[in-house]
Motif scaffolding. Structure first.
Motif, PDB file in Angstrom:
ATOM      1  N   ARG A  66      -7.460   5.612  -1.569  1.00  8.39           N
ATOM      2  CA  ARG A  66      -6.700   6.852  -1.752  1.00  8.39           C
ATOM      3  C   ARG A  66      -5.221   6.519  -1.593  1.00  8.39           C
ATOM      4  NH1 ARG A  66     -11.001   7.915  -3.210  1.00  8.39           N
ATOM      5  NH2 ARG A  66     -12.421   9.536  -2.545  1.00  8.39           N
ATOM      6  N   PHE A  67      -4.395   7.093  -2.462  1.00  7.10           N
ATOM      7  CA  PHE A  67      -2.961   6.929  -2.309  1.00  7.10           C
ATOM      8  C   PHE A  67      -2.518   7.740  -1.094  1.00  7.10           C
ATOM      9  CE2 PHE A  67      -3.363   5.910  -6.835  1.00  7.10           C
ATOM     10  CZ  PHE A  67      -2.607   4.752  -6.890  1.00  7.10           C
ATOM     11  N   LYS A  68      -1.539   7.208  -0.380  1.00  7.94           N
ATOM     12  CA  LYS A  68      -1.003   7.900   0.796  1.00  7.94           C
ATOM     13  C   LYS A  68       0.187   8.757   0.381  1.00  7.94           C
ATOM     14  CE  LYS A  68      -2.473   4.366   4.010  1.00  7.94           C
ATOM     15  NZ  LYS A  68      -2.092   3.401   5.012  1.00  7.94           N
ATOM     16  N   VAL A  70       3.940  10.041   0.013  1.00  6.00           N
ATOM     17  CA  VAL A  70       5.180   9.273  -0.067  1.00  6.00           C
ATOM     18  C   VAL A  70       6.172   9.768   0.987  1.00  6.00           C
ATOM     19  CG1 VAL A  70       4.937   8.739  -2.513  1.00  6.00           C
ATOM     20  CG2 VAL A  70       6.175  10.769  -1.839  1.00  6.00           C
ATOM     21  N   PRO A  88       6.840   5.276  -1.849  1.00  8.01           N
ATOM     22  CA  PRO A  88       5.434   5.037  -1.523  1.00  8.01           C
ATOM     23  C   PRO A  88       5.279   3.873  -0.546  1.00  8.01           C
ATOM     24  CG  PRO A  88       5.929   4.208  -3.716  1.00  8.01           C
ATOM     25  CD  PRO A  88       7.182   4.853  -3.189  1.00  8.01           C
ATOM     26  N   CYS A  89       4.117   3.803   0.100  1.00 12.87           N
ATOM     27  CA  CYS A  89       3.852   2.680   1.000  1.00 12.87           C
ATOM     28  C   CYS A  89       3.575   1.423   0.167  1.00 12.87           C
ATOM     29  CB  CYS A  89       2.707   2.998   1.945  1.00 12.87           C
ATOM     30  SG  CYS A  89       1.121   3.222   1.156  1.00 12.87           S
ATOM     31  N   ARG A  91       1.087  -0.801  -0.107  1.00 17.35           N
ATOM     32  CA  ARG A  91      -0.175  -0.960  -0.841  1.00 17.35           C
ATOM     33  C   ARG A  91      -0.204  -0.073  -2.079  1.00 17.35           C
ATOM     34  NH1 ARG A  91      -5.209   0.217   1.597  1.00 17.35           N
ATOM     35  NH2 ARG A  91      -5.623   2.163   0.565  1.00 17.35           N
ATOM     36  N   ASP A  92       0.384   1.106  -1.990  1.00 23.99           N
ATOM     37  CA  ASP A  92       0.431   1.985  -3.157  1.00 23.99           C
ATOM     38  C   ASP A  92       1.340   1.410  -4.234  1.00 23.99           C
ATOM     39  OD1 ASP A  92      -1.224   3.585  -1.664  1.00 23.99           O
ATOM     40  OD2 ASP A  92       0.153   5.283  -1.552  1.00 23.99           O
ATOM     41  N   LYS A  93       2.459   0.790  -3.838  1.00 26.34           N
ATOM     42  CA  LYS A  93       3.353   0.160  -4.808  1.00 26.34           C
ATOM     43  C   LYS A  93       2.625  -0.940  -5.573  1.00 26.34           C
ATOM     44  CE  LYS A  93       7.631   0.740  -2.171  1.00 26.34           C
ATOM     45  NZ  LYS A  93       8.727   0.046  -1.491  1.00 26.34           N
ATOM     46  N   VAL A  95      -0.712  -1.311  -6.002  1.00 25.35           N
ATOM     47  CA  VAL A  95      -1.753  -0.723  -6.858  1.00 25.35           C
ATOM     48  C   VAL A  95      -1.120  -0.084  -8.098  1.00 25.35           C
ATOM     49  CG1 VAL A  95      -3.533   1.071  -7.008  1.00 25.35           C
ATOM     50  CG2 VAL A  95      -3.422  -0.412  -5.001  1.00 25.35           C
ATOM     51  N   GLN A  96      -0.014   0.608  -7.924  1.00 26.45           N
ATOM     52  CA  GLN A  96       0.666   1.222  -9.066  1.00 26.45           C
ATOM     53  C   GLN A  96       1.126   0.163 -10.063  1.00 26.45           C
ATOM     54  OE1 GLN A  96       3.746   3.575  -7.249  1.00 26.45           O
ATOM     55  NE2 GLN A  96       2.300   5.070  -6.446  1.00 26.45           N
TER      56      GLN A  96
END
Length: 113
Positions: A66-68, A70, A88-89, A91-93, A95-96
């Motif tokens: 799941r995305f966290k 921002v 964004p955190c 890990r989200d960066k 994955v994006q």
């Protein structure tokens, strides 16, 4: 490259399981300005590891990723007003960036209609 223009990849999500894509994504974004700014989890890219990639991939496989939220920050515009910026955190960066790389290959393909 697939020359059959009617072919559709129904398993594109499985590309998110490839460790090498996350390594390339990290390499692509690590030196861009602003990417060392911590997100809501207060972590930065310099603390990212192969173990972190493997955790993300496991979450992808079990459909638990799941995305966290921002982190919001306001920065000044040239006009003197303020502009909202979402950070964004780490890990989200990553994955994006993996998602962007996959979609870029699909939609920037010379065979795309």
């Amino acid at each position: 490259m697939n020359s059959n223009r009617q072919w559709v990849n129904h398993e594109i999500y499985r590309l998110m399981y490839r460790e090498d894509l996350y390594i390339v994504a990290y390499e692509r974004i690590k030196s861009k300005p602003g990417n060392m700014t911590p997100g809501t989890d207060e972590e930065t890219l310099d603390g990212f590891s192969l173990e972190g990639i493997r955790e993300i991939i496991q979450e992808m496989k079990t459909e638990q990723f799941r995305f966290k939220p921002v982190r919001q920050q306001f920065i000044p515009k040239p006009s003197g007003k303020m502009r909202k910026l979402g950070i964004p955190c780490v890990r989200d960066k990553i994955v994006q960036e993996v998602m962007r790389m996959i979609l870029e290959v699909i939609y920037d393909s010379p065979n795309t209609p």
